[in-house]
Design an enzyme around this catalytic site. Structure first.
Site, PDB file in Angstrom:
ATOM      1  N   ARG A   1       0.737  -1.178   0.011  1.00 61.26           N
ATOM      2  CA  ARG A   1       0.010  -0.018   0.031  1.00 61.26           C
ATOM      3  C   ARG A   1       0.729   1.255  -0.136  1.00 61.26           C
ATOM      4  NH1 ARG A   1      -2.679  -0.162   4.651  1.00 61.26           N
ATOM      5  NH2 ARG A   1      -1.848   1.691   5.412  1.00 61.26           N
TER       6      ARG A   1
ATOM      7  N   TYR B   1     -12.832  19.099 -15.590  1.00 62.65           N
ATOM      8  CA  TYR B   1     -13.394  17.628 -15.932  1.00 62.65           C
ATOM      9  C   TYR B   1     -14.299  17.536 -14.997  1.00 62.65           C
ATOM     10  CZ  TYR B   1     -13.341  12.781 -15.778  1.00 62.65           C
ATOM     11  OH  TYR B   1     -13.687  11.512 -15.909  1.00 62.65           O
TER      12      TYR B   1
ATOM     13  N   ASP C   1      -3.714  20.137 -14.422  1.00 62.95           N
ATOM     14  CA  ASP C   1      -4.056  18.733 -14.950  1.00 62.95           C
ATOM     15  C   ASP C   1      -3.774  18.649 -16.488  1.00 62.95           C
ATOM     16  OD1 ASP C   1      -5.625  16.706 -16.233  1.00 62.95           O
ATOM     17  OD2 ASP C   1      -7.464  16.967 -14.842  1.00 62.95           O
TER      18      ASP C   1
ATOM     19  N   LYS D   1      -5.899   8.018 -20.176  1.00 59.70           N
ATOM     20  CA  LYS D   1      -5.998   8.421 -21.317  1.00 59.70           C
ATOM     21  C   LYS D   1      -4.999   8.237 -22.209  1.00 59.70           C
ATOM     22  CE  LYS D   1      -9.730   9.875 -19.477  1.00 59.70           C
ATOM     23  NZ  LYS D   1      -9.873  11.110 -18.740  1.00 59.70           N
TER      24      LYS D   1
HETATM   25  C1  LIG Z   1     -10.727  11.529 -17.513  1.00 52.45           C
HETATM   26  C2  LIG Z   1     -10.181  12.613 -16.816  1.00 52.45           C
HETATM   27  C3  LIG Z   1      -9.830  12.837 -15.436  1.00 52.45           C
HETATM   28  C4  LIG Z   1     -10.217  11.759 -14.529  1.00 52.45           C
HETATM   29  O1  LIG Z   1      -9.338  10.617 -14.472  1.00 52.45           O
HETATM   30  P1  LIG Z   1      -9.787   9.050 -14.327  1.00 52.45           P
HETATM   31  O2  LIG Z   1      -8.600   8.281 -14.750  1.00 52.45           O
HETATM   32  O3  LIG Z   1     -11.070   8.649 -14.886  1.00 52.45           O
HETATM   33  O4  LIG Z   1      -9.928   8.918 -12.833  1.00 52.45           O
HETATM   34  C5  LIG Z   1      -9.307  13.776 -14.934  1.00 52.45           C
HETATM   35  N1  LIG Z   1      -9.017  15.089 -15.735  1.00 52.45           N
HETATM   36  C6  LIG Z   1      -9.120  15.029 -17.080  1.00 52.45           C
HETATM   37  C7  LIG Z   1      -8.908  16.133 -17.967  1.00 52.45           C
HETATM   38  C8  LIG Z   1      -9.574  13.777 -17.728  1.00 52.45           C
HETATM   39  O5  LIG Z   1      -9.876  13.763 -19.097  1.00 52.45           O
END
Ligand SMILES: *Cc1c(COP(=O)(O)O)cnc(C)c1O
Length: 414
Positions: free
Chosen positions: A72, A126, A202, A227
């Site tokens: 963990r 998001y 982000d 992604k």
């Molecule tokens: C998909 C996404 C998230 C969240 O990510 P997860 O892996 O689904 O938790 C956060 N920020 C952006 C810009 C995203 O496209």
């Protein structure tokens, strides 16, 4: 596990050579999977020392090998993956992997903000991040001030005027109109603030290939590795990367408490995707640019949101200043509203109708009725999410086949 001399290597080399010692995996040329949940200590003293260092009561000495404890907190596949992603993010010194992008965002914020503190963030965000702020952070006592992305003066003013400011969270480009926020100006404003808030970006849409926030003055870069980093729409993951090793300590400490480290098997899968992330993103970005520029002016399209087609001078300035390439996300605003958007989605044959993005396969979606369906009318207005808007995540197919698919689907409208 990393080796000092390798730090001077260029990213595509470093990602394949640092952070992994075959001798520790019976000579295996690629990393093995270590599924153990717990690790054996050589001596009770070694166990005592490992706990003292993990608990922050002692500092690791130069060159000291500290044993693993319990998965963990840390495990070999997370360590290998973290060492290998660092060279892909210019300016990064440390990385932490999480079991989703949301886990990375939540953990990074809660490592530095506590009840009574404030955060400033750009909108649109998001959807999950937006809900995290409204449904968890605000009731928890961390208040947020939203600033519309692209309004650089409003952003720097909000940063300067907010008290007890711990975190400035930028998402750029933002979903689904690709509106961009100025990272450099936000970082300058944060540095001038007496509270020295951290700037977190982000970077899911353009990183790690095309946008480098840490080089523009940001402190923390966040990813949904689900992604582009994962790239095949077959795993969930997230990262936080920091410009200094000290900033990583509280993030990893929270991760150990929350228990949201990525599991060994998924770390191993994600690790095998890193050497190709630039290749995949380059190909997808070139595809998207060719498609966007050819669809521009189509009789059924009112507007295309795509960086190389921006018309607002401030957006053009930010794009040129902070991005290397336009990326593979675009949105089409179709004439004829929702019926036109739905006709388009029904008619595409190669692209698939699904949310998410960043995979080698092309995906199309209708944000207004799906990802943004619970957003208020006012926020939809700010985000530019209209009934006729369809979002496209362009993949790695041949762009001419995709263009032909979109053109035949556009012909089915009206
Ligand atoms: C998909 C996404 C998230 C969240 O990510 P997860 O892996 O689904 O938790 C956060 N920020 C952006 C810009 C995203 O496209």
């Amino acid at each position: 596990m990393s080796n000092k001399k390798e730090h001077s290597l260029r990213p595509p080399t470093a990602v394949l050579t640092r952070g992994f010692d075959p001798a520790l995996s019976v000579g295996s040329a690629r990393p093995a999977v270590f599924r153990s949940s717990t690790y054996v200590f050589d001596t009770p003293e070694a166990a005592e020392r490992a706990f003292a260092i993990m608990g922050g009561r002692a500092q690791r000495e130069a060159g000291e090998e500290v044993g693993l404890i319990y998965s963990r907190f840390n495990h070999p596949n997370a360590e290998i993956l973290e060492d290998q992603i660092v060279p892909l993010e210019p300016g990064a010194q440390a990385a932490a992997v999480f079991n989703s992008g949301m886990a990375a965002i939540m953990t990074a914020i809660l490592a530095f903000a506590k009840p009574g503190d404030h955060i400033v963030y750009t909108v649109p965000l998001y959807g999950g991040t937006q809900h995290l702020i409204h449904e968890f952070l605000e009731p928890f006592g961390i208040s947020g001030t939203a600033v519309r992305a692209g309004q650089t003066e409003a952003l720097t003013t909000a940063i300067a005027e907010t008290k007890n400011l711990r975190v400035v969270l930028l998402e750029t480009p933002a979903n689904p109109t690709l509106v961009m926020a100025d990272i450099r100006r936000a970082a300058e404003a944060a540095r001038a603030h007496p509270d020295k808030p951290l700037v977190m970006v982000d970077n899911t849409f353009l990183g790690p290939a095309f946008q480098h926030p840490l080089e523009l003055g940001a402190d923390v870069v966040l990813y949904s590795a689900t992604k582009y980093l994962g790239g095949f729409s077959d795993l969930l993951g997230g990262f936080a990367l920091t410009a200094s090793p000290e900033l990583m300590r509280p993030i990893k400490s929270r991760r150990g408490l929350f228990g949201n480290i990525l599991q060994p098997d998924e770390c191993w899968m994600l690790d095998s995707r890193l050497p190709t992330v630039r290749l995949r993103m380059n190909r997808a970005s070139k595809n998207a640019q060719r498609i966007a520029e050819r669809l521009n002016g189509h009789r059924h399209i009112e507007k295309i949101y795509y960086p190389s087609l921006f018309d607002d001078p401030e957006q053009i300035r930010i794009y040129k200043d902070q991005c290397d390439y336009p990326g593979a996300m675009m949105s089409l605003v179709l004439k004829g509203g929702k019926p036109a958007a739905f006709a388009f989605l029904r008619s595409v044959q190669l692209a698939r109708n699904a949310v998410s993005l960043g995979g080698v396969e092309t995906l199309v979606s209708h944000p207004r009725s799906t990802t943004h369906s619970s957003v208020s009318a006012e926020e939809l207005e700010i985000a530019g999410v209209t009934d006729g808007l369809v979002r496209i995540s362009v993949g790695c197919e041949d762009w001419r086949d995709l263009l032909a698919d979109f053109e035949q689907a556009l012909d089915k409208i009206g």
